[in-house]
Scaffold this motif. Structure first.
Motif, PDB file in Angstrom:
ATOM      1  N   VAL A 233       0.849  -1.192   0.000  1.00  0.00           N
ATOM      2  CA  VAL A 233       0.000   0.000   0.000  1.00  0.00           C
ATOM      3  C   VAL A 233       0.887   1.246   0.000  1.00  0.00           C
ATOM      4  CG1 VAL A 233      -1.856   1.263   1.138  1.00  0.00           C
ATOM      5  CG2 VAL A 233      -1.749  -1.228   1.345  1.00  0.00           C
ATOM      6  N   VAL A 234       0.681   2.110  -0.975  1.00  0.00           N
ATOM      7  CA  VAL A 234       1.325   3.429  -0.953  1.00  0.00           C
ATOM      8  C   VAL A 234       0.565   4.221   0.105  1.00  0.00           C
ATOM      9  CG1 VAL A 234       1.909   5.486  -2.271  1.00  0.00           C
ATOM     10  CG2 VAL A 234       1.992   3.230  -3.371  1.00  0.00           C
ATOM     11  N   LEU A 235       1.167   4.309   1.283  1.00  0.00           N
ATOM     12  CA  LEU A 235       0.450   4.617   2.511  1.00  0.00           C
ATOM     13  C   LEU A 235       0.556   6.096   2.876  1.00  0.00           C
ATOM     14  CD1 LEU A 235      -1.133   2.705   4.387  1.00  0.00           C
ATOM     15  CD2 LEU A 235       0.898   2.552   5.826  1.00  0.00           C
ATOM     16  N   GLY A 236      -0.323   6.903   2.315  1.00  0.00           N
ATOM     17  CA  GLY A 236      -0.372   8.322   2.657  1.00  0.00           C
ATOM     18  C   GLY A 236      -1.317   8.568   3.817  1.00  0.00           C
ATOM     19  N   ASN A 237      -1.241   9.752   4.405  1.00  0.00           N
ATOM     20  CA  ASN A 237      -2.137  10.107   5.507  1.00  0.00           C
ATOM     21  C   ASN A 237      -3.481  10.547   4.956  1.00  0.00           C
ATOM     22  OD1 ASN A 237       0.158   9.665   7.070  1.00  0.00           O
ATOM     23  ND2 ASN A 237      -0.285  11.370   8.434  1.00  0.00           N
ATOM     24  N   ARG A 238      -4.317   9.562   4.641  1.00  0.00           N
ATOM     25  CA  ARG A 238      -5.616   9.843   4.044  1.00  0.00           C
ATOM     26  C   ARG A 238      -6.601   8.734   4.402  1.00  0.00           C
ATOM     27  NH1 ARG A 238      -6.064   8.589  -2.018  1.00  0.00           N
ATOM     28  NH2 ARG A 238      -5.180   6.497  -2.208  1.00  0.00           N
ATOM     29  N   MET A 239      -7.879   9.040   4.224  1.00  0.00           N
ATOM     30  CA  MET A 239      -8.940   8.099   4.577  1.00  0.00           C
ATOM     31  C   MET A 239      -8.778   6.779   3.851  1.00  0.00           C
ATOM     32  SD  MET A 239     -11.933   6.676   3.192  1.00  0.00           S
ATOM     33  CE  MET A 239     -12.602   7.810   1.965  1.00  0.00           C
ATOM     34  N   GLU A 240      -8.379   6.816   2.568  1.00  0.00           N
ATOM     35  CA  GLU A 240      -8.262   5.592   1.788  1.00  0.00           C
ATOM     36  C   GLU A 240      -7.239   4.620   2.384  1.00  0.00           C
ATOM     37  OE1 GLU A 240      -9.368   8.889  -1.197  1.00  0.00           O
ATOM     38  OE2 GLU A 240      -8.277   8.656   0.688  1.00  0.00           O
ATOM     39  N   SER A 241      -6.182   5.149   2.985  1.00  0.00           N
ATOM     40  CA  SER A 241      -5.178   4.284   3.599  1.00  0.00           C
ATOM     41  C   SER A 241      -5.747   3.574   4.826  1.00  0.00           C
ATOM     42  CB  SER A 241      -3.945   5.096   4.001  1.00  0.00           C
ATOM     43  OG  SER A 241      -3.244   5.552   2.864  1.00  0.00           O
ATOM     44  N   ILE A 242      -6.558   4.283   5.600  1.00  0.00           N
ATOM     45  CA  ILE A 242      -7.158   3.666   6.785  1.00  0.00           C
ATOM     46  C   ILE A 242      -8.152   2.591   6.379  1.00  0.00           C
ATOM     47  CG2 ILE A 242      -8.595   4.118   8.807  1.00  0.00           C
ATOM     48  CD1 ILE A 242      -7.214   6.873   8.974  1.00  0.00           C
ATOM     49  N   ALA A 243      -8.940   2.841   5.324  1.00  0.00           N
ATOM     50  CA  ALA A 243      -9.857   1.819   4.819  1.00  0.00           C
ATOM     51  C   ALA A 243      -9.085   0.602   4.314  1.00  0.00           C
ATOM     52  CB  ALA A 243     -10.721   2.398   3.706  1.00  0.00           C
ATOM     53  N   SER A 244      -7.929   0.852   3.685  1.00  0.00           N
ATOM     54  CA  SER A 244      -7.088  -0.251   3.201  1.00  0.00           C
ATOM     55  C   SER A 244      -6.575  -1.087   4.366  1.00  0.00           C
ATOM     56  CB  SER A 244      -5.914   0.300   2.391  1.00  0.00           C
ATOM     57  OG  SER A 244      -6.353   0.993   1.239  1.00  0.00           O
ATOM     58  N   LEU A 245      -6.142  -0.414   5.450  1.00  0.00           N
ATOM     59  CA  LEU A 245      -5.669  -1.130   6.634  1.00  0.00           C
ATOM     60  C   LEU A 245      -6.766  -2.016   7.212  1.00  0.00           C
ATOM     61  CD1 LEU A 245      -3.624   1.643   8.470  1.00  0.00           C
ATOM     62  CD2 LEU A 245      -2.732  -0.545   7.700  1.00  0.00           C
ATOM     63  N   ILE A 246      -7.994  -1.501   7.253  1.00  0.00           N
ATOM     64  CA  ILE A 246      -9.114  -2.278   7.783  1.00  0.00           C
ATOM     65  C   ILE A 246      -9.358  -3.517   6.925  1.00  0.00           C
ATOM     66  CG2 ILE A 246     -11.617  -2.238   8.163  1.00  0.00           C
ATOM     67  CD1 ILE A 246     -11.298   0.750   8.901  1.00  0.00           C
ATOM     68  N   ALA A 247      -9.320  -3.340   5.594  1.00  0.00           N
ATOM     69  CA  ALA A 247      -9.565  -4.469   4.686  1.00  0.00           C
ATOM     70  C   ALA A 247      -8.459  -5.508   4.763  1.00  0.00           C
ATOM     71  CB  ALA A 247      -9.705  -3.955   3.257  1.00  0.00           C
ATOM     72  N   ILE A 248      -7.227  -5.050   4.939  1.00  0.00           N
ATOM     73  CA  ILE A 248      -6.074  -5.962   4.945  1.00  0.00           C
ATOM     74  C   ILE A 248      -5.928  -6.654   6.296  1.00  0.00           C
ATOM     75  CG2 ILE A 248      -3.564  -6.086   4.742  1.00  0.00           C
ATOM     76  CD1 ILE A 248      -3.803  -3.687   2.765  1.00  0.00           C
ATOM     77  N   LEU A 249      -5.825  -5.858   7.372  1.00  0.00           N
ATOM     78  CA  LEU A 249      -5.612  -6.439   8.693  1.00  0.00           C
ATOM     79  C   LEU A 249      -6.853  -7.155   9.213  1.00  0.00           C
ATOM     80  CD1 LEU A 249      -3.575  -3.551  10.390  1.00  0.00           C
ATOM     81  CD2 LEU A 249      -2.699  -5.613   9.271  1.00  0.00           C
ATOM     82  N   GLY A 250      -8.021  -6.666   8.840  1.00  0.00           N
ATOM     83  CA  GLY A 250      -9.259  -7.279   9.311  1.00  0.00           C
ATOM     84  C   GLY A 250      -9.450  -8.699   8.817  1.00  0.00           C
ATOM     85  N   LYS A 251      -8.798  -9.063   7.732  1.00  0.00           N
ATOM     86  CA  LYS A 251      -8.905 -10.418   7.193  1.00  0.00           C
ATOM     87  C   LYS A 251      -7.599 -11.200   7.342  1.00  0.00           C
ATOM     88  CE  LYS A 251     -13.188 -10.247   6.002  1.00  0.00           C
ATOM     89  NZ  LYS A 251     -13.683 -10.318   4.612  1.00  0.00           N
ATOM     90  N   GLY A 252      -6.700 -10.713   8.182  1.00  0.00           N
ATOM     91  CA  GLY A 252      -5.480 -11.461   8.466  1.00  0.00           C
ATOM     92  C   GLY A 252      -4.466 -11.435   7.343  1.00  0.00           C
ATOM     93  N   ARG A 253      -4.568 -10.455   6.456  1.00  0.00           N
ATOM     94  CA  ARG A 253      -3.569 -10.301   5.402  1.00  0.00           C
ATOM     95  C   ARG A 253      -2.384  -9.512   5.944  1.00  0.00           C
ATOM     96  NH1 ARG A 253      -8.748  -8.641   2.675  1.00  0.00           N
ATOM     97  NH2 ARG A 253      -9.417 -10.404   1.362  1.00  0.00           N
ATOM     98  N   THR A 254      -1.331  -9.384   5.151  1.00  0.00           N
ATOM     99  CA  THR A 254      -0.119  -8.653   5.554  1.00  0.00           C
ATOM    100  C   THR A 254      -0.004  -7.381   4.731  1.00  0.00           C
ATOM    101  OG1 THR A 254       1.024 -10.712   6.084  1.00  0.00           O
ATOM    102  CG2 THR A 254       2.398  -8.759   5.752  1.00  0.00           C
ATOM    103  N   ILE A 255       0.258  -6.262   5.402  1.00  0.00           N
ATOM    104  CA  ILE A 255       0.443  -4.994   4.695  1.00  0.00           C
ATOM    105  C   ILE A 255       1.929  -4.733   4.494  1.00  0.00           C
ATOM    106  CG2 ILE A 255       0.295  -3.681   6.849  1.00  0.00           C
ATOM    107  CD1 ILE A 255      -0.845  -1.368   5.186  1.00  0.00           C
ATOM    108  N   ILE A 256       2.300  -4.391   3.262  1.00  0.00           N
ATOM    109  CA  ILE A 256       3.667  -4.002   2.908  1.00  0.00           C
ATOM    110  C   ILE A 256       3.644  -2.489   2.706  1.00  0.00           C
ATOM    111  CG2 ILE A 256       5.627  -4.440   1.380  1.00  0.00           C
ATOM    112  CD1 ILE A 256       4.423  -6.972   2.658  1.00  0.00           C
ATOM    113  N   THR A 257       4.302  -1.742   3.585  1.00  0.00           N
ATOM    114  CA  THR A 257       4.220  -0.290   3.511  1.00  0.00           C
ATOM    115  C   THR A 257       5.119   0.255   2.406  1.00  0.00           C
ATOM    116  OG1 THR A 257       5.979   0.037   5.143  1.00  0.00           O
ATOM    117  CG2 THR A 257       3.744  -0.167   5.983  1.00  0.00           C
TER     118      THR A 257
END
Length: 504
Positions: free
Chosen positions: A57-81
Motif C-alpha cells: 500500500v502506498v500509505l499516505g495520511n488519508r482516509m483511503e489508507s485507513i480503509a485499506s488497513l481495515i480491509a487488509i488487517l481485518g482479514k489477516g492479510r499482511t500490509i507491505i508499507t
C-alpha cells in the motif's frame, strides 16, 4: 483484551453515521469507510488474496489508507508499507523488490508510467484507490494467487526502519508483536478495555506519517480501541494546534522537532489548555526542551523509547513517574514498560553492572522471537539503581577521531545551546590522518542573523573537549527530515556536498 483483528471486526457494529476519519476539516463517516473497505476486500478476494496474502500500500495520511488497513488487517492479510514521499523511482523499486501479490495506490501514482509499467512487468496485480473507487490497473481480470502462510508466527506488517543513519531495512512485525505492544502500552498507561460504543469517546490524533511506525501504530491503536481518528496530511503547527483545541485532546504526540516549532510559534497557552501531557520519542528528546515546554504550557512531556523492530515503544515516562522522579532522573527515557527487561553489555556480551554504559539489550514479547531472548540495540545506555534508563549515544553514530570517541549528540547539544541555533546534526567524515572528524550542520532560529563559523567553534570550545569540536560547521535553511521528523542523514550529506562544491 480483544485482539486487533477481532477489534477491527467490531467496527461493523458501529452506526454508519458515526464519524470515523477527519482529514483536514472534512469528516468521513464509518459508512463511507466501511463501503470502501468492503470494496477493497472484495477485490482482493476476487484475485485470490485470502488470509496471509501480502498487500503493498502506498500509505499516505488519508482516509483511503485507513480503509485499506481495515480491509487488509481485518482479514489477516499482511500490509507491505510503501512510502509516498519518496521519488517515483524509489517507490517503484521498493514495490518491485518487496514483491507483494497486490499493490494499492492513489490514481496519481498510477499515472506515473514508470510505476505502472514496472508493476505490470513484475506480475503484480494493481488497484487505484481514490475516494470510494477501486479500479484495477495491472494484472489480468481473473488472477489466481498462491498464498504461502506462516502458521507459526504470521506477519501483520512489513515496513522499513527509518534509515536515517544508513540504508533502511524492511522489518517484519508479527501479529504476536503488535498484540504484545498493545498490551504493553495499556499496562503502562492503565488504559484499554473500556466499554464504549464503537467510534465514540475521545479522538486519536495521528500527526506523524503513517508509513512510519509512530503514525502507523497510532492508527492501529485507534482501530483496536474503536476511536475516531483525526489524521493530518502532514505535520503543521496550525494543524496540530487546531486539532488539539477542536477536540479538547488530553494527550497528543509531539516529536522534539515539532515541539520546538510549537514553542517558536508562541502558540497561546489557552489553545493547549485541554492537554494533560504530550508524548515524544521518535528521536532524542533533550530534557532542556522538555522543561521549556512544560514551563511554557504547564504540560508534562512523557518521553518514550522504542523502535520499529519492537513494534513501538518499550520504555517511557508516565505522569505519576514525572511527578515523583523527574527532578532526580532528568535526562532519562523513563523505565521499561511492564513485562520488558533491559540491561547493558560490553562488546563481548558480558552483562555490565548498574551505572555502567554499554550496548543496550531488550528482552520483551514485542521482539522478533517473542521468547526470553535478549535483542541487542545500537544504543549506548546505562541503568541506575531505580531501573531508569539513560541513552548515552549510538554505537553506529560514534565518531572515532584519532582514537578518541566523539558522540554526535554531545556536540549537537553544545551547538543548540547557542541562542541563534535552532537545531543541529553532526556526522563523521573520513579523514586520512585521524580516521574520522566531526562535521556539523545547523539550522538557525527563524529571523536570527547568520553566525560566523569561527564564533560557533569558539562557543562550543567552552563545552567540549578539543577533539569534539567540529572541523566544519555548515548552515542550511532547514535540516532535511524523514517521515518521523528525524534528520535524514543521506539527504543531509547531499546538501553538504552541494555546499562544499559551491564554495570550491
Amino acid at each position: 483484551m480483544t485482539g486487533i483483528r477481532e477489534a477491527v471486526g467490531l467496527l461493523w457494529s458501529a452506526s454508519d453515521d458515526a464519524k470515523m476519519v477527519q482529514q483536514g476539516k472534512v469528516w468521513h463517516t464509518w459508512g463511507e469507510v466501511r463501503v470502501l473497505a468492503e470494496k477493497i476486500d472484495a477485490e482482493l478476494a476476487r484475485v485470490g488474496c485470502s488470509e496471509g496474502a501480502r498487500i503493498g500500500v502506498v500509505l499516505g495520511n488519508r482516509m483511503e489508507s485507513i480503509a485499506s488497513l481495515i480491509a487488509i488487517l481485518g482479514k489477516g492479510r499482511t500490509i507491505i508499507t510503501l512510502n509516498p514521499m519518496q521519488p517515483t523511482a524509489r517507490v517503484t523499486a521498493d514495490a518491485v523488490a518487496s514483491l507483494p501479490q497486490v499493490v494499492l495506490a492513489p490514481q496519481s501514482v498510477w499515472e506515473e508510467t514508470e510505476f505502472e509499467v514496472a508493476i505490470a512487468e513484475a506480475g503484480i496485480v494493481g488497484f487505484a484507490v481514490d475516494g470510494l473507487d477501486v479500479v484495477q490497473r495491472t494484472g489480468g481480470p481473473e488472477v489466481t494467487i498462491e498464498i504461502v502462510k506462516d502458521e507459526k508466527d504470521p506477519v501483520a506488517v512489513e515496513m522499513f526502519t527509518s534509515g536515517t543513519t544508513g540504508p533502511p531495512k524492511r522489518v517484519p512485525l508479527t501479529w504476536r508483536q503488535l498484540e504484545a505492544a498493545l498490551k504493553s502500552v495499556h499496562s503502562h498507561t492503565g488504559k484499554g478495555g473500556d466499554e464504549r460504543e464503537p467510534l465514540t469517546g475521545r479522538v486519536a490524533l495521528v500527526s506523524l506519517a503513517i508509513v512510519h511506525i509512530g503514525g502507523l501504530w497510532g492508527v492501529i491503536q485507534a482501530l483496536a480501541e474503536a476511536r475516531p481518528i483525526v489524521v493530518l496530511p502532514r505535520f503543521t503547527v496550525d494543524g496540530w494546534v487546531d486539532a488539539v483545541h477542536e477536540h479538547q485532546l488530553r494527550v497528543a504526540g509531539l516529536p522534539p522537532a515539532a515541539m520546538r516549532s510549537v514553542l517558536n510559534e508562541d502558540v497561546p497557552k489557552e489553545k493547549l489548555a485541554s492537554l494533560r501531557a504530550v508524548t515524544a520519542g521518535t528521536t532524542f528528546v533533550s530534557p532542556d526542551l522538555a522543561d521549556e515546554f512544560t514551563e511554557r504550557y504547564g504540560i508534562p512531556v512523557m518521553i518514550m523509547y522504542g523502535a520499529t523492530e519492537f513494534g513501538g515503544a518499550v520504555a517511557g515516562w508516565t505522569k505519576p513517574l514525572i511527578g515523583e522522579w523527574w527532578a532526580r532522573k532528568r535526562g532519562s527515557i523513563g523505565r521499561p514498560f511492564p513485562g520488558v527487561k533491559m540491561r547493558t553489555v560490553d562488546e563481548s556480551g558480558n552483562v555490565l553492572p548498574v551505572g555502567t554504559t554499554g550496548r543496550l539489550e531488550v528482552c520483551s514479547s514485542q521482539t522478533g522471537t517473542g521468547t526470553n531472548q535478549w535483542v541487542r540495540t545500537s544504543d549506548l545506555a546505562h541503568l541506575d539503581d531505580d531501573n531508569f534508563v539513560y541513552i548515552d549515544g549510538r554505537t553506529d553514530d560514534a565518531i572515532i577521531r584519532g582514537g578518541f570517541k566523539v558522540q554526535p549528540e554531545t556536540v549537537c547539544n553544545a551547538l543548540r545551546a547557542h541562542s541563534s541555533v535552532l537545531d543541529a546534526s553532526v556526522y563523521g567524515k573520513a579523514d586520512e590522518r585521524l580516521g574520522q572528524v566531526p562535521i556539523a550542520v545547523i539550522e538557525l532560529v527563524d529571523g536570527a542573523d547568520p553566525v560566523d563559523e569561527a564564533e560557533l567553534k569558539e562557543f562550543v570550545r567552552t563545552q567540549l573537549t578539543g577533539y569534539e569540536v567540529p572541523v566544519a560547521i555548515h548552515t542550511v535553511d532547514a535540516l532535511p527530515r524523514s517521515v518521523s521528523l528525524k534528520v535524514d542523514r543521506r539527504r543531509l550529506l547531499e546538501m553538504v556536498a552541494e555546499l562544499e562544491s559551491t564554495r570550491v
